[in-house]
Design a protein around this motif. Structure first.
Motif, PDB file in Angstrom:
ATOM      1  N   ALA A 114      57.370  50.048  47.511  1.00 32.63           N
ATOM      2  CA  ALA A 114      58.052  48.859  47.002  1.00 32.63           C
ATOM      3  C   ALA A 114      57.087  47.683  46.871  1.00 32.63           C
ATOM      4  O   ALA A 114      56.151  47.532  47.653  1.00 32.63           O
ATOM      5  CB  ALA A 114      59.198  48.476  47.929  1.00 32.63           C
ATOM      6  N   ARG A 115      57.345  46.870  45.854  1.00 35.11           N
ATOM      7  CA  ARG A 115      56.642  45.597  45.699  1.00 35.11           C
ATOM      8  C   ARG A 115      57.630  44.562  45.200  1.00 35.11           C
ATOM      9  O   ARG A 115      58.444  44.865  44.321  1.00 35.11           O
ATOM     10  CB  ARG A 115      55.482  45.707  44.712  1.00 35.11           C
ATOM     11  N   ILE A 116      57.565  43.367  45.757  1.00 37.94           N
ATOM     12  CA  ILE A 116      58.464  42.286  45.352  1.00 37.94           C
ATOM     13  C   ILE A 116      57.619  41.074  44.987  1.00 37.94           C
ATOM     14  O   ILE A 116      56.855  40.577  45.813  1.00 37.94           O
ATOM     15  CB  ILE A 116      59.456  41.922  46.473  1.00 37.94           C
ATOM     16  N   HIS A 149      61.082  39.694  41.104  1.00 39.12           N
ATOM     17  CA  HIS A 149      60.967  40.917  40.321  1.00 39.12           C
ATOM     18  C   HIS A 149      60.571  42.052  41.261  1.00 39.12           C
ATOM     19  O   HIS A 149      59.667  41.900  42.076  1.00 39.12           O
ATOM     20  CB  HIS A 149      59.923  40.765  39.207  1.00 39.12           C
ATOM     21  N   TYR A 150      61.256  43.180  41.133  1.00 44.59           N
ATOM     22  CA  TYR A 150      61.106  44.291  42.068  1.00 44.59           C
ATOM     23  C   TYR A 150      60.488  45.505  41.374  1.00 44.59           C
ATOM     24  O   TYR A 150      60.864  45.835  40.244  1.00 44.59           O
ATOM     25  CB  TYR A 150      62.465  44.681  42.642  1.00 44.59           C
ATOM     26  N   PHE A 151      59.588  46.183  42.084  1.00 41.69           N
ATOM     27  CA  PHE A 151      58.865  47.333  41.540  1.00 41.69           C
ATOM     28  C   PHE A 151      58.948  48.503  42.530  1.00 41.69           C
ATOM     29  O   PHE A 151      58.923  48.304  43.747  1.00 41.69           O
ATOM     30  CB  PHE A 151      57.396  46.985  41.311  1.00 41.69           C
ATOM     31  N   ALA A 152      59.047  49.711  41.989  1.00 40.53           N
ATOM     32  CA  ALA A 152      58.986  50.935  42.783  1.00 40.53           C
ATOM     33  C   ALA A 152      57.875  51.809  42.212  1.00 40.53           C
ATOM     34  O   ALA A 152      57.906  52.155  41.025  1.00 40.53           O
ATOM     35  CB  ALA A 152      60.319  51.680  42.740  1.00 40.53           C
ATOM     36  N   GLY A 154      55.075  50.850  41.383  1.00 35.28           N
ATOM     37  CA  GLY A 154      54.425  50.092  40.318  1.00 35.28           C
ATOM     38  C   GLY A 154      55.265  49.879  39.083  1.00 35.28           C
ATOM     39  O   GLY A 154      54.861  49.121  38.192  1.00 35.28           O
ATOM     40  N   ASP A 155      56.427  50.524  38.996  1.00 33.52           N
ATOM     41  CA  ASP A 155      57.285  50.385  37.818  1.00 33.52           C
ATOM     42  C   ASP A 155      58.352  49.326  38.064  1.00 33.52           C
ATOM     43  O   ASP A 155      59.009  49.331  39.113  1.00 33.52           O
ATOM     44  CB  ASP A 155      57.974  51.717  37.491  1.00 33.52           C
ATOM     45  N   PRO A 156      58.573  48.415  37.111  1.00 35.75           N
ATOM     46  CA  PRO A 156      59.619  47.406  37.292  1.00 35.75           C
ATOM     47  C   PRO A 156      60.996  48.049  37.259  1.00 35.75           C
ATOM     48  O   PRO A 156      61.281  48.866  36.375  1.00 35.75           O
ATOM     49  CB  PRO A 156      59.411  46.466  36.098  1.00 35.75           C
ATOM     50  N   VAL A 157      61.850  47.708  38.225  1.00 30.89           N
ATOM     51  CA  VAL A 157      63.172  48.337  38.284  1.00 30.89           C
ATOM     52  C   VAL A 157      64.320  47.334  38.311  1.00 30.89           C
ATOM     53  O   VAL A 157      65.436  47.659  37.932  1.00 30.89           O
ATOM     54  CB  VAL A 157      63.301  49.293  39.495  1.00 30.89           C
ATOM     55  N   GLN A 158      64.055  46.093  38.775  1.00 32.62           N
ATOM     56  CA  GLN A 158      65.164  45.148  38.807  1.00 32.62           C
ATOM     57  C   GLN A 158      64.670  43.705  38.860  1.00 32.62           C
ATOM     58  O   GLN A 158      63.572  43.423  39.334  1.00 32.62           O
ATOM     59  CB  GLN A 158      66.100  45.410  39.978  1.00 32.62           C
TER      60      GLN A 158
END
Length: 259
Positions: A114-116, A149-152, A154-158
């Motif tokens: 996860a990355r925020i 902005h949220y990433f899983a 490295g892909d943006p998801v929400q």
């Protein structure tokens, strides 16, 4: 007399006939997730059609979210990717005691990194639907708006837009990118708001151009919008968040007791 299937087929534009054949191949698994589609030239030759006809067939599949183009590599069958939002327990104290935010916990459970990114924290006038749920004036700068902005992997998801009453949030860590232990809910508890109930309003829609750009959405892929309202021990709404999810990478899971 009812026309035969072959009559129907012959009346369809060539691009749709090509798209239907590819769609059937994807549906039966002959073209599996991750497989590369034949090139436009190869499809055109195979079907005795013009190259722009094959290009239109691929565009139709892309709009349905079945295929995706990779610049310089070709067009590939989309791989299903689901990051589930565990709606019924994501705010539970049990989960908060893990030390992870709901999103990080959901990603961790599914083996994703996860990355925020905190992209904005501003005082502003609220949208009408937010003002109604927070019981604040719509014509004043009555809310603090935090956008993440949220990433899983490295892909943006929400995209998450969280709104709090300005008169409560000002001069607190809620105005800072890092809000401390237990995140914003820990700070809101310090202000006297313990979440005891939540309401999620869920809709599906097409993205705005700005949302499509942030989420990297292929043409034709919709979003799921979850409008979340937190209510405290007095039944008072104290936080509203608008979640905009990629529909092709998000699922919603709710397990509810029935009384």
């Amino acid at each position: 007399m009812t026309p035969s299937d072959s009559d129907h087929s012959s009346n369809r534009p060539p691009s749709r006939r090509i798209a239907e054949e590819l769609r059937a191949a994807i549906g039966t698994g002959r073209l599996a997730p991750g497989d590369k589609l034949p090139s436009e030239r190869a499809l055109a030759q195979q079907h005795g059609a013009a190259r722009n006809t094959a290009r239109e067939a691929i565009r139709l599949l892309a709009e349905e979210g079945l295929v995706t183009a990779r610049h310089g590599s070709g067009v590939f069958v989309r791989e299903p990717q689901r990051l589930f939002r565990f709606g019924s327990d994501r705010y539970s104290r049990r989960n908060r005691e893990t030390g992870l935010t709901p999103f990080r916990l959901e990603a961790d459970r599914q083996g994703k990194e996860a990355r925020i990114d905190v992209v904005g924290i501003i005082r502003e006038r609220p949208p009408q639907d937010i003002a109604e749920r927070l019981n604040v004036p719509v014509d004043e700068e009555s809310v603090l708006h935090r956008e993440n902005h949220y990433f899983a992997d490295g892909d943006p998801v929400q995209i998450v837009s969280t709104y709090l009453r300005w008169d409560e949030a000002q001069n607190t860590a809620l105005t800072e990118p890092r809000t401390g232990k237990d995140g914003i809910y820990g700070r809101l508890e310090e202000l006297g708001h313990v979440m005891t109930r939540a309401r999620d309003e869920i809709t599906a829609r097409m993205p705005t151009p700005a949302e499509a750009a942030v989420l990297g959405l292929p043409s034709g892929v919709p979003v799921l919008e979850v409008l979340h309202t937190s209510l405290d021990q007095e039944g008072e709404p104290f936080e509203v968040s608008r979640y905009v999810h990629r529909a092709d990478r998000t699922g919603l899971l709710y397990e509810l007791s029935v009384e």
